[in-house]
Enzyme design. Structure first.
Site, short mmCIF file in Angstrom:
data_model
loop_
_atom_site.label_atom_id
_atom_site.label_comp_id
_atom_site.label_asym_id
_atom_site.label_seq_id
_atom_site.Cartn_x
_atom_site.Cartn_y
_atom_site.Cartn_z
N HIS A 1 25.88 56.23 47.08
CA HIS A 1 25.31 57.58 47.51
C HIS A 1 24.51 57.44 48.63
O HIS A 1 23.33 57.17 48.72
CB HIS A 1 24.27 58.11 46.22
CG HIS A 1 23.68 59.65 46.68
ND1 HIS A 1 23.51 60.34 45.50
CD2 HIS A 1 23.44 60.24 47.67
CE1 HIS A 1 23.01 61.45 45.84
NE2 HIS A 1 22.94 61.55 47.14
N PRO B 1 14.18 67.61 52.83
CA PRO B 1 13.94 66.53 51.89
C PRO B 1 14.97 65.31 52.05
O PRO B 1 15.71 65.34 52.52
CB PRO B 1 14.48 67.33 50.71
CG PRO B 1 15.57 68.41 51.13
CD PRO B 1 14.89 68.56 52.36
N ASN C 1 14.72 65.22 47.24
CA ASN C 1 15.48 66.02 45.98
C ASN C 1 16.01 65.02 45.27
O ASN C 1 17.00 64.34 46.05
CB ASN C 1 16.05 67.14 46.42
CG ASN C 1 15.25 68.48 47.15
OD1 ASN C 1 14.29 68.45 46.65
ND2 ASN C 1 16.09 69.10 47.78
N HIS D 1 24.84 66.64 41.21
CA HIS D 1 23.46 67.00 41.76
C HIS D 1 22.88 67.71 40.91
O HIS D 1 23.10 69.08 40.77
CB HIS D 1 23.34 67.28 43.26
CG HIS D 1 22.30 67.84 43.81
ND1 HIS D 1 21.41 66.94 44.69
CD2 HIS D 1 21.07 68.57 43.38
CE1 HIS D 1 20.33 67.87 44.98
NE2 HIS D 1 20.11 68.67 44.34
N ASN E 1 28.24 66.30 52.46
CA ASN E 1 27.44 67.40 52.93
C ASN E 1 27.23 67.14 54.56
O ASN E 1 26.00 67.10 54.98
CB ASN E 1 26.11 67.68 52.19
CG ASN E 1 25.18 66.54 52.24
OD1 ASN E 1 25.54 65.31 52.50
ND2 ASN E 1 23.72 66.64 52.13
N ASP F 1 26.88 66.97 46.16
CA ASP F 1 25.63 66.69 46.62
C ASP F 1 24.80 67.51 47.73
O ASP F 1 25.27 67.74 48.48
CB ASP F 1 25.52 65.18 46.83
CG ASP F 1 24.13 64.77 46.79
OD1 ASP F 1 23.33 64.89 45.87
OD2 ASP F 1 23.66 64.22 47.61
N ASP G 1 20.61 56.88 47.84
CA ASP G 1 20.36 58.36 48.30
C ASP G 1 19.86 58.14 49.92
O ASP G 1 19.14 59.09 50.30
CB ASP G 1 19.60 59.21 47.55
CG ASP G 1 19.78 60.72 47.88
OD1 ASP G 1 20.41 60.99 48.78
OD2 ASP G 1 18.86 61.42 47.32
N HIS H 1 16.48 61.80 58.57
CA HIS H 1 16.30 63.01 59.26
C HIS H 1 15.65 62.71 60.39
O HIS H 1 14.84 61.80 60.38
CB HIS H 1 15.32 63.69 58.20
CG HIS H 1 16.20 64.55 56.89
ND1 HIS H 1 17.15 65.35 57.15
CD2 HIS H 1 16.05 64.23 55.64
CE1 HIS H 1 17.55 65.92 56.06
NE2 HIS H 1 17.05 65.12 54.83
N1 LIG Z 1 18.18 63.82 48.64
C1 LIG Z 1 17.71 64.59 49.34
O1 LIG Z 1 16.41 64.93 49.60
N2 LIG Z 1 18.45 64.89 50.63
C2 LIG Z 1 19.80 64.79 50.65
C3 LIG Z 1 20.81 65.50 49.68
C4 LIG Z 1 20.69 65.26 48.33
O2 LIG Z 1 21.03 63.99 48.05
O3 LIG Z 1 20.49 66.11 47.53
C5 LIG Z 1 20.14 65.07 52.00
O4 LIG Z 1 21.48 65.24 52.47
O5 LIG Z 1 19.32 65.05 53.07
ZN LIG Z 2 21.52 64.98 45.79
#
Ligand SMILES: NC(=O)N[C@@H](CC(=O)O)C(=O)O
Ligand SMILES: [Zn+2]
Length: 433
Positions: free
Chosen positions: A68, A331, A286, A187, A102, A160, A313, A317
């Site tokens: 992920h 997030p 998230n 998700h 995404n 996701d 994950d 950003h």
């Molecule tokens: N984990 C997150 O807070 N953000 C993820 C999306 C996700 O994994 O839900 C993203 O693409 O920024």
């Molecule tokens: Zn997610």
């Protein structure tokens, strides 16, 4: 022979081969050809051999697999791109990275999957495994052409970032994906229960005056999905499990033999909602950071195999996505380069057996994504990571290869460092200084 690499006297650890011994490992081209005490002495004499004398106490592990990660290409290359993301992965000991769909545009077609793969081939380094979307545009309605995605190289499907909330869409997704033996990665978030939410619903959200995402919004989806997985017989996987309830539901489902699996992130194993403090946007993620009882349940679930895998994950950003009001902040946090060192801390504390940590980052995720097995044995592909478990270092932005630096772990002292990563005998990372 093009390449000959010899590791001398290294502690090779591969729980799925019941291996934990100080040995030599000899690599010819892309394969491990010999392994055992002193078997490298002869090979090391060859003048073309690259002989590696690891630091005392160093470990050689199978290459890590991340189920992920968000690599942001195509579309948001200022946050990360395939080159920087795979560079960060190599520095974190990962030889294989599954990339969430995404992106912009969403990876809901053969075209995007192929474009990502051809970019990854140009870049080299760790392998990229695209995850296709479950629904077109991740809108939760029309299913994607999963057969096309699979043929183009996708290893799983997921929406996701968004949850597939419709029971009927989820049912059809499970049935369709099972035709291609792909897991459906959910998700789990009932959006009707999380509208406007900024963090975990609990004492901290109340104090800060922020709308919360209650645990039940995850549990309710996991419970429903497990019923659908049982009904359809399909492969179902829970992304970033964050609640005690999810662990309990999974344990029950697995005890009845369902073909389900789950992953947990390092941050959900290490932090609670208290870390948000006074609106620290680095801790906005998230699903949100939860409470002590959830952390405990997740650790126990990972230790006993209820949770199969660790996944980062990795969600890069930009500065402005985080330097803003909490409600406006995006997030997510980065994770590829921090995962192993952070979790070695749990091993050191006795909260997680080393064997389970290694398994959950190698054998478990590779079997969920149906990748070639990660093994340290003769004849196996040389996907390996060399770790110095003793080296202490401080997590600093300037040391990270990811384009983005959004992590609440900056400034943290950790013990354990990735020193070298090999993908099919190619050294794709050699550093860690
Ligand atoms: N984990 C997150 O807070 N953000 C993820 C999306 C996700 O994994 O839900 C993203 O693409 O920024
Ligand atoms: Zn997610």
């Amino acid at each position: 022979m093009e390449r000959l690499i010899v590791f001398r006297h290294v502690r090779a650890i591969d729980p799925s081969s019941s291996l934990d011994a100080i040995i030599d490992v000899v690599i010819e081209n892309d394969r491990i050809v010999r392994l055992g005490p002193n078997v490298g002495a002869e090979a090391a004499k060859a003048d073309w051999a690259q002989v590696i004398a690891p630091p005392p106490g160093a470990w050689l592990l199978p290459g890590l697999v991340d189920l992920h990660a968000h690599l942001r290409e195509p579309g948001q290359e200022s946050k990360e791109d395939i080159r920087s993301g795979l560079g960060a992965a190599a520095a974190g000991g990962f030889t294989d990275v599954c990339a969430m769909p995404n992106t912009v545009p969403v990876n809901d077609s053969r075209m995007v999957t192929e474009a990502m793969l051809s970019r990854a081939h140009e870049v080299g380094g760790p392998r990229l495994h695209p995850i296709g979307a479950i629904t077109m545009g991740q809108r939760g309605e029309a299913l994607t052409e999963m057969g096309d995605l699979r043929e183009a190289g996708a290893v799983a499907v997921s929406d996701d970032g968004r949850c597939v909330t419709s029971s009927s869409v989820m049912r059809r997704a499970l049935e369709y994906a099972s035709v291609f033996d792909m897991p459906v990665i959910q998700h789990a978030e009932d959006h009707a229960l999380t509208e406007g939410s900024q963090m975990h619903e609990g004492s901290v959200s109340t104090k800060l005056g922020l709308r919360g995402w209650p645990r039940v919004a995850e549990d309710i989806i996991v419970a429903r999905d497990l019923m659908l997985a049982e009904y359809t017989g399909a492969r179902y996987h829970v992304a970033h499990a964050s609640t005690e309830g999810t662990v309990r539901l999974l344990r029950e489902a697995k005890s009845r033999g369902l073909r389900v699996s789950a992953e947990v992130t390092p941050h959900h194993l290490l932090l609670t909602h208290e870390a948000v403090g006074l609106y620290d946007t680095a801790c906005k993620v998230n699903p949100p950071l939860r409470e002590e009882q959830d952390v405990q349940a997740l650790r126990e679930g990972l230790a006993d195999g209820t949770i199969d895998a660790v996944a980062t994950d990795h969600a890069p950003h930009g500065i402005l996505d985080k330097h803003c009001e909490f409600a406006e902040a995006k997030p997510g946090m980065i994770g590829l380069e921090l995962c192993l060192p952070l979790l070695l801390g749990l091993v050191e504390q006795g909260a997680l057996p080393l064997n389970r940590l290694v398994e959950s980052l190698t054998h478990a995720p590779s079997s969920i994504a149906r990748l070639p097995d990660k093994r340290i044995r003769e004849g196996a592909r040389a996907d390996l990571v060399l770790v110095d478990p003793e080296e202490r270092w401080t997590i600093e932005a300037s040391r990270l290869r990811s384009k983005s630096k959004n992590t609440p772990f900056l400034g943290r002292n950790v013990k354990g460092r990735v020193k070298m990563t090999l993908v099919a005998g190619n050294i794709v990372f050699n550093g860690g200084s």
